[in-house]
Design an enzyme around this catalytic site. Structure first.
Site, PDB file in Angstrom:
ATOM      1  N   HIS A 354       0.838  -1.194   0.000  1.00 32.77           N
ATOM      2  CA  HIS A 354       0.000   0.000   0.000  1.00 32.77           C
ATOM      3  C   HIS A 354       0.870   1.239   0.000  1.00 32.77           C
ATOM      4  CE1 HIS A 354       0.794  -0.998   4.224  1.00 32.77           C
ATOM      5  NE2 HIS A 354       0.754   0.290   4.454  1.00 32.77           N
TER       6      HIS A 354
HETATM    7 ZN   LIG Z   1       1.663   1.589   5.933  1.00 34.32          ZN
END
Ligand SMILES: [Zn+2]
Ligand SMILES: [Zn+2]
Length: 439
Positions: A354
């Site tokens: 992410h």
């Molecule tokens: Zn993170």
């Protein structure tokens, strides 16, 4: 609910003051600071840390120091008790599943009172196990956990499941390897950190998960705590022979997988959680935003972390960057004062790659400690462009974990100016507000 069951206890002596001649007042200061830092970082967990000594004077010094610095931490989380660590349950009705015992680099039985008592209780079993797990000489400041045999009284009557042996610093010239006060201070801090790290890892190993509140609190565990869990530093480690399960092996349903559902079924989540998704990406609001705007851009295809990226993923990284730029533009339309960085934490945190997109005001109640701060303002935060460059040049992204984890302990420093005297988070927050108001 039965309090005894929910709370996980760690019993420990005052390190280095019994045999190591370490001055008690300084030891209490170092010990209490380490404990406070640990408890603050893991606020969601019901840990109780029990300092146990026979000498009330030592207990008093710790108690006073603790009162001075404890802030809003609940009273049960750190307690001092007069008694014997190996009889906490039978004498005081306090159950500690983990007990700390000091040892020397030889890790031989009987080098001090507690170690003798363990030997008396268990014979040579535990020390044989210690030697088997950790055949090399012990290193000062490190922790070596060993399981207590299930059929022993120590386990059955006292509820002690593991002994965490530590090689503590020594200043007594008549004992092995004496060091100066300066050196001993540094090593004592390291010893407390190793103990607490070992405790953290043990309580989060799968076999202990059911006895902590982790399960009930999945929603409340901050992403950062999970990051710290998977990133806990190797200095307190524990040889690979150890049969203990490490947190990184938590199964696919484990709570370090909180990002996966967003990739699998983004349509299931409300607008307040999922900002955007398409077939390849999902963009979510960070559950614990560390700034006014803090989002995560996530590929839907399963990729654990930056360590898995190869040259052929360059396109994916560029696509993440593009999505990030798109979000930033959107956010700036709402608030032109904001400016942003986008990038990754050097030590992989939650499972599933992410990219953080975070505004640089860092004004947020969820920014609570030094580690939060340093994870976004030191080299620990790596811009997406940098990842691109590394992949182009080296074809993979490999970081020295220990180096980056150390960065998280750096002193607080403003990311915008050279302001001195920002010692504590409240000072920093005030300072950040000033920057924001000037901008
Ligand atoms: Zn993170
Ligand atoms: Zn500043």
């Amino acid at each position: 609910m039965n309090e005894q069951k929910r709370v996980v206890g760690l019993g420990f002596p005052s390190i280095s003051t019994n045999f190591g001649d370490f001055p008690i007042d300084i030891a209490a200061e170092i010990g209490c600071e380490a404990i406070k830092e640990f408890l603050k970082l893991h606020k969601e967990f019901d840990f109780k840390l029990i300092l146990t000594e026979q000498d009330s004077k030592v207990l008093n010094v710790f108690e006073l120091k603790w009162k001075e610095i404890k802030d809003d931490l609940e009273d049960f989380k750190f307690q001092t008790k007069k008694g014997n660590l190996l009889q906490l349950k039978s004498d005081l009705r306090i159950e500690c599943r983990f007990i700390v015992v000091e040892t020397t680099w030889r890790m031989k039985p009987g080098t001090n009172q507690l170690s003798k008592q363990i030997f008396d209780a268990l014979g040579s079993k535990l020390h044989e196990e210690l030697k088997r797990l950790y055949p090399k000489p012990g290193i000062v400041g490190e922790a070596y956990p060993v399981k207590v045999p299930k059929d022993s009284d120590l386990h059955k009557s006292e509820g002690i499941e593991q002994i965490i042996f530590v090689v503590s610093p020594n200043m007594n010239p008549s004992r092995p390897d004496p060091v100066s006060l300066e050196k001993a201070k540094e090593l004592l801090k390291k010893t407390y950190d190793s103990i607490l790290n070992a405790f953290w890892e043990l309580t989060n190993g799968q076999e202990y998960r059911s006895i902590t509140t982790i399960k009930d609190n999945v929603q409340e565990v901050s992403a950062f705590d999970i990051l710290m869990k998977s990133a806990s530093k190797p200095s307190s480690k524990i040889s690979p022979e150890s049969s203990r399960r490490t947190p990184s092996k938590v199964g696919s349903g484990g709570w370090n997988n909180v990002l996966l559902p967003y990739c699998q079924k983004p349509e299931m989540f409300p607008k307040s959680e999922v900002y955007y998704y398409d077939n390849e990406f999902v963009i979510i609001f960070d559950k614990y935003p560390k700034a006014k705007n803090h989002l995560l851009v996530i590929p839907r295809k399963q990729i654990d972390n930056i360590g898995e990226l190869k040259k052929q993923n360059l396109e994916l990284v560029r696509a993440l960057k593009e999505k990030g730029q798109w979000v930033i533009e959107k956010m700036k339309q709402e608030n032109p004062k904001l400016f942003f960085r986008m990038g990754f934490h050097a030590v992989p945190s939650l499972r599933q790659l992410h990219m953080h997109v975070i505004s640089q005001d860092f004004i947020s109640p969820s920014l609570k400690n030094k580690k939060h701060w340093n994870s976004f303002t030191t080299e620990f935060f790596i811009d997406v462009e940098e990842i691109e460059r590394i992949l182009e040049k080296q074809g993979e992204v490999k970081f020295n974990k220990a180096y980056y984890e150390d960065l998280l302990k750096s002193p607080l420093k403003c990311h915008l100016c050279d302001a001195k005297s920002i010692k504590f988070i409240p000072d920093l927050k005030k300072h950040l507000e000033e920057h924001w108001n000037e901008s």
